[in-house]
Write an enzyme that holds these catalytic residues in place. Structure first.
Site, PDB file in Angstrom:
ATOM      1  N   GLU A 172       0.817  -1.259  -0.081  1.00 55.01           N
ATOM      2  CA  GLU A 172       0.073   0.048  -0.039  1.00 55.01           C
ATOM      3  C   GLU A 172       0.891   1.249  -0.153  1.00 55.01           C
ATOM      4  O   GLU A 172       0.845   2.093   0.950  1.00 55.01           O
ATOM      5  CB  GLU A 172      -0.826  -0.052   1.427  1.00 55.01           C
ATOM      6  CG  GLU A 172      -1.945  -1.253   1.313  1.00 55.01           C
ATOM      7  CD  GLU A 172      -3.078  -0.969   2.365  1.00 55.01           C
ATOM      8  OE1 GLU A 172      -2.701  -0.603   3.308  1.00 55.01           O
ATOM      9  OE2 GLU A 172      -4.208  -1.632   2.244  1.00 55.01           O
ATOM     10  N   GLU A 364      -5.366  -8.193  -1.241  1.00 55.93           N
ATOM     11  CA  GLU A 364      -6.223  -8.193   0.186  1.00 55.93           C
ATOM     12  C   GLU A 364      -7.671  -7.792  -0.028  1.00 55.93           C
ATOM     13  O   GLU A 364      -7.929  -6.852  -0.959  1.00 55.93           O
ATOM     14  CB  GLU A 364      -5.526  -7.266   0.853  1.00 55.93           C
ATOM     15  CG  GLU A 364      -4.204  -7.258   1.393  1.00 55.93           C
ATOM     16  CD  GLU A 364      -3.871  -6.242   2.574  1.00 55.93           C
ATOM     17  OE1 GLU A 364      -4.813  -5.637   3.224  1.00 55.93           O
ATOM     18  OE2 GLU A 364      -2.531  -5.971   2.631  1.00 55.93           O
TER      19      GLU A 364
HETATM   20  C1  BG6 Z   1      -4.191  -3.288   4.899  1.00 52.65           C
HETATM   21  C2  BG6 Z   1      -2.880  -3.629   5.380  1.00 52.65           C
HETATM   22  O1  BG6 Z   1      -4.291  -1.748   5.025  1.00 52.65           O
HETATM   23  O2  BG6 Z   1      -5.445  -3.662   5.612  1.00 52.65           O
HETATM   24  C3  BG6 Z   1      -2.873  -4.618   6.257  1.00 52.65           C
HETATM   25  O3  BG6 Z   1      -1.846  -3.920   4.206  1.00 52.65           O
HETATM   26  C4  BG6 Z   1      -4.089  -4.751   7.087  1.00 52.65           C
HETATM   27  O4  BG6 Z   1      -1.652  -4.904   6.706  1.00 52.65           O
HETATM   28  C5  BG6 Z   1      -5.204  -4.826   6.527  1.00 52.65           C
HETATM   29  O5  BG6 Z   1      -3.884  -5.512   8.317  1.00 52.65           O
HETATM   30  C6  BG6 Z   1      -6.723  -4.603   7.265  1.00 52.65           C
HETATM   31  O6  BG6 Z   1      -6.523  -3.763   8.053  1.00 52.65           O
HETATM   32  P1  BG6 Z   1      -6.931  -3.848   9.697  1.00 52.65           P
HETATM   33  O7  BG6 Z   1      -6.426  -2.492  10.193  1.00 52.65           O
HETATM   34  O8  BG6 Z   1      -7.974  -4.249   9.931  1.00 52.65           O
HETATM   35  O9  BG6 Z   1      -5.740  -4.724   9.966  1.00 52.65           O
END
Ligand code: BG6
Length: 470
Positions: A172, A364
Site C-alpha cells: 500500500e 487483500e
Molecule cells: C491493509 C494492510 O491496509 O489492511 C494490512 O495492508 C491490514 O496490513 C489490512 O492488516 C486490514 O486492516 P486492519 O487494520 O483491519 O488490520
C-alpha cells in the site's frame, strides 16, 4: 454461478510478517517500527517494545508455519502472500552483512510451500521498516534508504531466485500520505512533517521500487514484480460539479503512485499540485531513468469505497479508514465502520484496467469481525461465520463480473486468511481468517488453530473455480 475464473487463477490468502510471525527478537531479528506501535497506526510510538504489543508474539507463525501452511494446502491455496521482515534479514537495516538465521527461516517457509505446490507471493516491505532506520534516518525521508533497500532486495532476490516468482515492492505504497510512520518509517510526527519532506520520502520509495523491478528482472528474468496500492474508489457525494472535480483530485492522490509505477514517469497533474502546495522535491540525476523500469502487474487491497465532497464542513465527518472521505448513505458498514461495497471492487478493477491495461492482482480483501468460538455437535471448536462467507462471496461475484467485463485478473488473496493482529488497531479481536487462532487481546489463549465454517466454503470456492458463488 457460471465459472469465469481461469484454471491458472491464483487463489489464496495474505498475511504480513509483523502481524503474524511473532518471535520479534529471536534468531538475530532486529526491531521494526511495529515493535514500538502497540496501539496501531495512529497512536504515538513507545520508546521500547512493551508487553501489551500483540505483534511481539503475533500468532506465532514463526514456530507454527508448518501447521498453518498445511491448512492452507487443505483449502487448496494456489498462492500464499507473506512478507519478509526486513529486520530479520538486516536487523538494523544498514548492516554490512545479512543475518543468515533470518534467511534460513524464509528458506524453510518457501520449501514448505513448495511441498504443496503453493506459489509464494512476497511483499518486500509491509509496514515493517527496521526501527534503526526510522531512528537514525527518519525513514524514507533520507535518500540513503534507497541504498539500504536495494541491498536488502538484492540479497533476498538472489537467495530465493529459484523459490519465489511473484514479488511486491511496498505494501500500500500510497498510504504513506496518511500514515507516515507505519508506511514510511518516518518518526517525525505527521503534524510537524512538511509536505515537501513527505513527497520527497515518496519519491525515494518510488525510485527504490523501480530499482527493485530492475534488479529483480536482472537476477531472474522470470520474476514478476508488481506494485501494491491501497485502492479506494471515490464516488462524488452529489452530482454537483464541485464534488466531481474534488473526486477527480482525490483519485489522483491514490492513482499517481500507480501512474509512476506503470507509466515510468511522474504524471503532469502533479506539477500543478506541487506548485499550489509549495512542494518541491529533489530529483537526482538518473532517477528519471530508473523510474522507467515499470512493473509487470498491479496489485491492490480493497476493503471499501469512499465518498468525496467539496464542502469543507461535510469533510469533517470523515470515514473510519486511512483515506479521507465521507460516509456513503447507501452502504452498510462493518463493526469497525468500514463501509461494505462489493460493486466497488468491480468498479475499481475496471478503472485500473481501463487506465493501464496491465494484469491486476487483488492481494487483500476481507471482513474484520468479532468471531464467537463455539463447539459443534461433533465436539469440534469452530466459528459459524456466515457474515464472512457472505462478504467474500459478494466480492468474488463482482470479481467475476469484472472478468466478464474484460479485465485481466491474475488472482485473489483474502486478507488475514488466518487470524492475525490488526494493522490499524493492533487488536486480535478484529478477525479476518478462515482459521481461528486462540489468542485474545489481553494476551491470553493457547494459540491453537480451529477451522471456521468459511474454511470449508473457501475450499469449495477454489475447488469449483468459483462455481459455488451465488
Ligand atoms: C491493509 C494492510 O491496509 O489492511 C494490512 O495492508 C491490514 O496490513 C489490512 O492488516 C486490514 O486492516 P486492519 O487494520 O483491519 O488490520
Amino acid at each position: 454461478m457460471n465459472n469465469r475464473f481461469l484454471e491458472n487463477f491464483l487463489w489464496g490468502g495474505a498475511t504480513a510478517a509483523n502481524q503474524c510471525e511473532g518471535a520479534y527478537n529471536i534468531d538475530g531479528k532486529g526491531l521494526s517500527i511495529q515493535d514500538i506501535m502497540p496501539k496501531g497506526m495512529m497512536s504515538a510510538p513507545t520508546e521500547v517494545p512493551t508487553e501489551d504489543n500483540m505483534k511481539l508474539v503475533g500468532i506465532d507463525f514463526y514456530n507454527r508455519y508448518k501447521e498453518d501452511i498445511k491448512m492452507f494446502a487443505e483449502m487448496g491455496f494456489k498462492t500464499f502472500r507473506l512478507s519478509i521482515a526486513w529486520s530479520r534479514i538486516f536487523p538494523n537495516g544498514d548492516d554490512a552483512e545479512p543475518n543468515e538465521k533470518g534467511l534460513e527461516f524464509y528458506d524453510k517457509v518457501f520449501d514448505e510451500l513448495a511441498k504443496y505446490g503453493i506459489e509464494p507471493l512476497v511483499t518486500l516491505s509491509h509496514y515493517e521498516t527496521p526501527l534503526h532506520l526510522a531512528k537514525k534516518y527518519d525513514g524514507w525521508i533520507d535518500r540513503r534508504l534507497i541504498g539500504f533497500y536495494e541491498k536488502y532486495v538484492r540479497t533476498v532476490f538472489t537467495r530465493y531466485k529459484d523459490k519465489v516468482k511473484y514479488w511486491l515492492t511496498f505494501n500500500e505504497i500510497n498510504s504513506v500520505l496518511h500514515a507516515p510512520l507505519m508506511s514510511g518509517g518516518i518518526l517525525t510526527d505527521k503534524s510537524k512533517l512538511s509536505k515537501s519532506d513527505l513527497y520527497q520520502a515518496i519519491h525515494h520509495e518510488l525510485v527504490a521500487s523501480a530499482l527493485a523491478v530492475k534488479i529483480g528482472h536482472e537476477i531472474n528474468p522470470e520474476f514478476k514484480v508488481g506494485c501494491m496500492i491501497l485502492a479506494i474508489p471515490n464516488y462524488p457525494i452529489t452530482p454537483k460539479p464541485d464534488d466531481v472535480i474534488e473526486t477527480m483530485i482525490a483519485d489522483r492522490q491514490n492513482l499517481y503512485f500507480a501512474d509512476v509505477h506503470v507509466r515510468g514517469s511522474y504524471p503532469k497533474y502533479l506539477n500543478k499540485y506541487f506548485k499550489e502546495n509549495g512542494i518541491s522535491i529533489t530529483m537526482e540525476e538518473g532517477d528519471e531513468e530508473i523510474l522507467k523500469n515499470t512493473v509487470d502487474f498491479i496489485s491492490f487491497s480493497y476493503y471499501m469505497s469512499s465518498c468525496i465532497t467539496a464542502d469543507e464542513e461535510k469533510k469533517k465527518a470523515g470515514t473510519a479508514n486511512l483515506i479521507p472521505g465521507v460516509p456513503n448513505p447507501y452502504l452498510p458498514a462493518s463493526e469497525w465502520g468500514w463501509q461494505i461495497d462489493p460493486k466497488g471492487l468491480r468498479y475499481i478493477l475496471n478503472v485500473l484496467y481501463d487506465r493501464y491495461q496491465k494484469p491486476l492482482f487483488i492481494v487483500e480483501n476481507g471482513l474484520g469481525a468479532v468471531d464467537e468460538l463455539i463447539t459443534d455437535e461433533n465436539g469440534n471448536k469452530t466459528v459459524n461465520d456466515d457474515y464472512r462467507i457472505k462478504y467474500l462471496n459478494d466480492h468474488l461475484v463482482q470479481v467475476a463480473e469484472a472478468i466478464e467485463d474484460g479485465v485481466e485478473v491474475m488472482g485473489y488473496t483474502t486478507w488475514g486468511c488466518i487470524d492475525l493482529v490488526s494493522a490499524s488497531t493492533a487488536q486480535l479481536k478484529k478477525r479476518y481468517g478462515f482459521i481461528y487462532v486462540d489468542r485474545n487481546d489481553d494476551g491470553s489463549g493457547t494459540l491453537e488453530r480451529y477451522k471456521k465454517k468459511s474454511f470449508y466454503w473457501y475450499k469449495d470456492v477454489i475447488a469449483t473455480h468459483g462455481g459455488n458463488l451465488k
